[in-house]
Design an enzyme around this catalytic site. Structure first.
Site, PDB file in Angstrom:
ATOM      1  N   ASP A 100       0.830  -1.204   0.000  1.00  0.00           N
ATOM      2  CA  ASP A 100       0.000   0.000   0.000  1.00  0.00           C
ATOM      3  C   ASP A 100       0.869   1.261   0.000  1.00  0.00           C
ATOM      4  O   ASP A 100       1.702   1.443   0.878  1.00  0.00           O
ATOM      5  CB  ASP A 100      -0.921  -0.006   1.227  1.00  0.00           C
ATOM      6  CG  ASP A 100      -2.111   0.918   1.051  1.00  0.00           C
ATOM      7  OD1 ASP A 100      -1.914   2.079   0.653  1.00  0.00           O
ATOM      8  OD2 ASP A 100      -3.238   0.484   1.315  1.00  0.00           O
ATOM      9  N   SER A 148      -7.148   4.231  -1.232  1.00  0.00           N
ATOM     10  CA  SER A 148      -6.940   2.784  -1.129  1.00  0.00           C
ATOM     11  C   SER A 148      -8.221   2.000  -1.371  1.00  0.00           C
ATOM     12  O   SER A 148      -8.168   0.845  -1.794  1.00  0.00           O
ATOM     13  CB  SER A 148      -6.414   2.423   0.262  1.00  0.00           C
ATOM     14  OG  SER A 148      -5.135   2.948   0.431  1.00  0.00           O
ATOM     15  N   ASP A 199      -9.469  -1.946   7.553  1.00  0.00           N
ATOM     16  CA  ASP A 199      -9.036  -0.856   6.687  1.00  0.00           C
ATOM     17  C   ASP A 199      -9.340  -1.210   5.222  1.00  0.00           C
ATOM     18  O   ASP A 199      -9.652  -2.358   4.893  1.00  0.00           O
ATOM     19  CB  ASP A 199      -7.538  -0.590   6.896  1.00  0.00           C
ATOM     20  CG  ASP A 199      -7.115   0.780   6.368  1.00  0.00           C
ATOM     21  OD1 ASP A 199      -7.994   1.653   6.162  1.00  0.00           O
ATOM     22  OD2 ASP A 199      -5.905   0.993   6.159  1.00  0.00           O
ATOM     23  N   THR A 201      -8.024  -1.854   2.176  1.00  0.00           N
ATOM     24  CA  THR A 201      -7.573  -2.928   1.284  1.00  0.00           C
ATOM     25  C   THR A 201      -8.177  -4.281   1.663  1.00  0.00           C
ATOM     26  O   THR A 201      -8.843  -4.912   0.834  1.00  0.00           O
ATOM     27  CB  THR A 201      -6.031  -2.985   1.234  1.00  0.00           C
ATOM     28  OG1 THR A 201      -5.529  -1.669   1.017  1.00  0.00           O
ATOM     29  CG2 THR A 201      -5.555  -3.902   0.131  1.00  0.00           C
ATOM     30  N   GLU A 342      -0.935  -7.870   2.763  1.00  0.00           N
ATOM     31  CA  GLU A 342      -0.673  -6.446   2.528  1.00  0.00           C
ATOM     32  C   GLU A 342       0.427  -5.902   3.441  1.00  0.00           C
ATOM     33  O   GLU A 342       0.375  -6.071   4.665  1.00  0.00           O
ATOM     34  CB  GLU A 342      -1.948  -5.631   2.753  1.00  0.00           C
ATOM     35  CG  GLU A 342      -1.750  -4.156   2.412  1.00  0.00           C
ATOM     36  CD  GLU A 342      -2.912  -3.267   2.826  1.00  0.00           C
ATOM     37  OE1 GLU A 342      -3.218  -2.328   2.082  1.00  0.00           O
ATOM     38  OE2 GLU A 342      -3.511  -3.488   3.894  1.00  0.00           O
ATOM     39  N   ASP A 347       2.293   2.854   3.179  1.00  0.00           N
ATOM     40  CA  ASP A 347       1.418   3.995   2.948  1.00  0.00           C
ATOM     41  C   ASP A 347       1.419   4.968   4.120  1.00  0.00           C
ATOM     42  O   ASP A 347       1.486   6.186   3.924  1.00  0.00           O
ATOM     43  CB  ASP A 347       0.003   3.458   2.711  1.00  0.00           C
ATOM     44  CG  ASP A 347      -1.048   4.536   2.655  1.00  0.00           C
ATOM     45  OD1 ASP A 347      -1.026   5.315   1.679  1.00  0.00           O
ATOM     46  OD2 ASP A 347      -1.889   4.611   3.570  1.00  0.00           O
ATOM     47  N   HIS A 351       2.221   8.870   4.192  1.00  0.00           N
ATOM     48  CA  HIS A 351       1.347   9.943   4.701  1.00  0.00           C
ATOM     49  C   HIS A 351       2.087  10.793   5.726  1.00  0.00           C
ATOM     50  O   HIS A 351       1.925  12.002   5.765  1.00  0.00           O
ATOM     51  CB  HIS A 351       0.093   9.354   5.360  1.00  0.00           C
ATOM     52  CG  HIS A 351      -0.955   8.904   4.394  1.00  0.00           C
ATOM     53  ND1 HIS A 351      -1.627   9.773   3.576  1.00  0.00           N
ATOM     54  CD2 HIS A 351      -1.445   7.682   4.114  1.00  0.00           C
ATOM     55  CE1 HIS A 351      -2.496   9.094   2.826  1.00  0.00           C
ATOM     56  NE2 HIS A 351      -2.401   7.817   3.127  1.00  0.00           N
ATOM     57  N   ASP A 390      -1.610  -0.086  -4.619  1.00  0.00           N
ATOM     58  CA  ASP A 390      -2.857   0.557  -5.024  1.00  0.00           C
ATOM     59  C   ASP A 390      -2.617   1.966  -5.551  1.00  0.00           C
ATOM     60  O   ASP A 390      -3.355   2.479  -6.372  1.00  0.00           O
ATOM     61  CB  ASP A 390      -3.844   0.565  -3.849  1.00  0.00           C
ATOM     62  CG  ASP A 390      -3.206   1.016  -2.539  1.00  0.00           C
ATOM     63  OD1 ASP A 390      -1.983   1.263  -2.492  1.00  0.00           O
ATOM     64  OD2 ASP A 390      -3.949   1.127  -1.549  1.00  0.00           O
ATOM     65  N   HIS A 502      -1.964  11.071  -1.313  1.00  0.00           N
ATOM     66  CA  HIS A 502      -1.518  10.167  -2.375  1.00  0.00           C
ATOM     67  C   HIS A 502      -1.112  10.951  -3.612  1.00  0.00           C
ATOM     68  O   HIS A 502      -1.352  12.150  -3.692  1.00  0.00           O
ATOM     69  CB  HIS A 502      -2.662   9.208  -2.770  1.00  0.00           C
ATOM     70  CG  HIS A 502      -3.137   8.355  -1.637  1.00  0.00           C
ATOM     71  ND1 HIS A 502      -4.261   7.572  -1.719  1.00  0.00           N
ATOM     72  CD2 HIS A 502      -2.636   8.152  -0.389  1.00  0.00           C
ATOM     73  CE1 HIS A 502      -4.434   6.925  -0.584  1.00  0.00           C
ATOM     74  NE2 HIS A 502      -3.466   7.271   0.240  1.00  0.00           N
TER      75      HIS A 502
HETATM   76 ZN   LIG Z   1      -3.567   2.843  -0.144  1.00  0.00          ZN
END
Ligand SMILES: [Zn+2]
Ligand SMILES: *[C@@H]1O[C@H](CO)[C@@H](O)[C@H](O)[C@H]1NC(C)=O
Ligand SMILES: *[C@@H]1O[C@H](CO)[C@@H](O)[C@H](O)[C@H]1NC(C)=O
Ligand SMILES: *[C@@H]1O[C@H](CO)[C@@H](O)[C@H](O)[C@H]1NC(C)=O
Length: 629
Positions: A100, A148, A199, A201, A342, A347, A351, A390, A502
């Protein structure tokens, strides 16, 4: 190439052969004929005869080789391998991995970091690097920049949807997922993540809700409380708080439903800590169906988790455990399993714009990827591994312009190697300090303590400015201290970030072998990844979609037909066309509003109110008051 081969030594190549004159080089670039080719026209006839004969011989050779190759394939020349684009007919396994938020630059950064840290030569690459086969284009139905949820819906359903959608289409109807269709076809199914299992995914494979933020409802679907009943045989990850009733400590549910109890009543065995995980004996003692929730929310970043290995398992351990458990459970079946694994928090490091946390997350993902490859190589059931992201997160750049003057071409992996913790971890510790001992300390004492404990010990940074420390103490209500830590380290490493959200960058696709995943070689839409997953297992997603659409949980009016997917979206939410330009360009504006598409960082940084980052991350170093000497 062996490790000792100097990669930079220029090998003689036909491109640089002495016969090629400068004029020809120019001609290649400009498309014009050279004088030399004209002067040779006399020799052309014999040259063509020669070329023709050569072409004949070469064609014959190719045919012979092709026949030999085909023969080798059909007689099982090498067990477990099929002709390019073919797949085994009988029992097979499919492992889908999601990194991710990992974009191509995450790989460049991590590779260099690892080479620096372990003193490896420049041709020492990641396991992932050796399995790169293509790229995925990631836009959603509502934005060029996906979240995502839409990203995973592309994988789970093979269809584009809007940002926030959990296997729901822009027409507000559910779409059947690869996991559900695999279950219906007799495969066993699993989900392994390092974030909350609720979450986006993992949710997209195992639930259908209108918005990713309906995590309480997602938890219910995941244990089988929705029209299709239980679909997942193995769950390993975090997010326990969404399964506990609000009367229990460690709950984050909005109601008093006990989803753990519900899961048990549906036959799940349940573990909720490292001891329970260890009792699974790396899968050989697992009882399926299994609900394993080893963290209240997210499992800590790998950079922090490695010091808490007795509390939380690693992604690699969870992956090995899941593969062993599913493989054992399907031993006597004529169908194998489907699992999604995952690396969820690459990710989150993006962030948070935290490069030190990110390189450790990518390395942990690389180890899990290698473990899956090892499993596939050993296992008597054939199978493939497909891995992709993703989307990219952070707009990561392995470069940073710190000043108005033209930059040096440098970035410094050593700065990342010096950090022993994530910004997220340091922020929690800093709050702890400021709320307790630090509360009554003098300004000077406070600064000295923060410099020593957080910047020197935590980040390995010895040249922090007082202005930076003051910013940590008082970051302002728009910016969490974690972002200040992350910026302190990013600037010194000369790592750049475009956003705390993103980006629209294409992301890499990896596979156990390009031959087994031929459809995904090259550049593809993300929905083709989902379509490949379904095709590899011969699944009929349409059949599941019809089942979901025909199932009505209650005798409802048509408008409430999908009440089980949670509150509907407001009518004005546009889900099937791109947003248009609104004239928002002001860098310093703190008033710009969050949009409905921004759920991800808000959910993650629960402690923080919505943040507008521009004022912070777009500042130049000069504005920060650091002038190099
Ligand atoms: Zn994501
Ligand atoms: C717990 O959930 C119940 C509904 O299930 C609700 O009435 C109650 O207000 C909730 N309590 C808290 C503290 O959120
Ligand atoms: C694969 O086989 C090797 C050699 O037999 C063994 O050491 C290893 O543990 C096996 N790995 C897995 C994942 O089964
Ligand atoms: C890393 O830490 C050491 C002390 O442990 C320090 O001397 C060195 O300057 C640091 N390196 C960088 C790149 O910050």
């Amino acid at each position: 190439m062996s490790r000792n081969d100097p990669l930079l030594v220029q090998r003689p190549s036909s491109d640089h052969s002495p016969e090629r004159s400068d004029a020809e080089e120019d001609a290649l670039l400009t498309g014009e004929r050279t004088r030399r080719s004209e002067s040779r026209r006399g020799a052309t006839f014999w040259r063509e005869v020669g070329l023709f004969s050569w072409a004949l011989i070469a064609t014959a050779a190719v045919i012979v080789l092709a026949v030999v190759y085909q023969h080798g394939q059909s007689t099982g020349r090498r067990e477990g391998r099929w002709a390019p684009g073919e797949k085994p007919e009988g029992k097979r396994n499919l492992v889908f991995m999601v990194s991710d938020g990992m974009g191509p630059t995450s790989l460049s950064m991590t590779r260099s970091f690892r080479q620096f840290q372990k003193d490896l030569p420049i041709d020492d690459i990641l396991v992932l690097d050796k399995h790169h086969i293509g790229q995925s284009r990631t836009r959603s139905s509502s934005s060029l920049i996906t979240d995502s949820a839409a990203g995973a819906t592309a994988f789970s359903c093979g269809k584009k949807s809007y940002n926030g959608a959990i296997s729901v289409l822009p027409d507000h109807s559910p779409c059947g997922t690869v996991l559900e269709a695999a279950k219906a076809a007799g495969y066993m199914t699993g989900l392994v993540v390092t974030t909350r299992i609720t979450d986006a995914t993992p949710a997209c494979f195992s639930s259908h809700v209108n918005m990713r933020s309906y995590e309480d409802l997602i938890a219910e679907h995941q244990v089988g409380e929705y029209p299709l009943g239980r679909q997942v045989d193995l769950i390993l990850g975090g997010g326990r708080c969404h399964f506990l009733p609000n009367s229990t400590s460690g709950s984050c549910r909005g109601d008093d439903k006990d989803i753990v109890q519900l899961a048990k009543s549906k036959g799940f065995s349940y573990i909720d800590n490292r001891d329970g995980f260890d009792e699974l004996k790396l899968g050989s003692a697992a009882q399926l169906p299994l609900l394993g929730l080893v963290a209240e929310k997210d499992i800590p970043f790998e950079i922090d988790r490695r010091f808490e290995n007795d509390v939380y398992p690693s992604l690699e351990e969870m992956a090995r455990t899941a593969l062993k458990a599913l493989s054992d459970a399907t031993r006597n079946s004529d169908k194998g399993f489907f699992i999604m694994i995952e690396g969820s928090r690459i990710d989150h490091a993006g962030h948070g714009n935290d490069p030190a946390a990110q390189v450790h997350e990518v390395l942990a993902y690389d180890r899990a990827f290698a473990a899956v490859l090892e499993f596939l190589e050993n296992d008597s059931t054939p199978g493939v591994l497909v891995s992709t992201s993703d989307h990219e997160t952070g707009g990561l750049a392995a470069a940073r312009q710190l000043h108005e003057s033209y930059p040096d071409y440098k970035w410094f992996p050593g700065v990342l190697a010096n950090a022993s913790h994530s910004s997220e971890h340091l922020e929690a510790k800093l709050h702890d300090y400021l709320d307790n001992e630090g509360n009554s300390a003098s300004a000077d004492k406070k600064r000295a303590y923060i410099r020593r404990e957080f910047l020197e010990k935590g980040l390995g940074i010895f040249d922090a400015q007082d202005s930076e420390i003051d910013r940590l103490i008082n970051p302002g209500d728009q910016v969490p201290a974690a972002y200040v830590f992350a910026d302190i380290i990013s600037r010194r490493a000369q790592i750049g970030w475009a956003t705390h959200g993103h980006s629209a960058a294409d992301v890499n696709i990896y596979a156990s072998s390009p031959h087994d995943v031929l459809d995904l070689v090259g550049n593809h839409e993300n929905i083709e990844v989902g379509q490949f997953l379904a095709k590899y297992l011969d699944l009929d997603l349409g059949e599941i979609t019809r089942k979901l659409r025909d199932t009505e949980t209650k005798p409802h009016a048509a408008s409430e037909r999908y009440a089980w997917m949670g509150e509907p979206l407001a009518d004005e939410v546009v889900v099937d066309e791109l947003d248009t330009y609104h004239g928002d360009f002001k860098k310093r504006s703190l008033e710009s509003k969050p949009s409905h598409e921004d759920a991800e960082p808000r959910l993650r940084l629960e402690r923080h109110s919505w943040l507008t980052f521009d004022s912070f991350s777009q500042m130049t170093d000069d504005e920060f008051g650091h002038h190099p000497t």
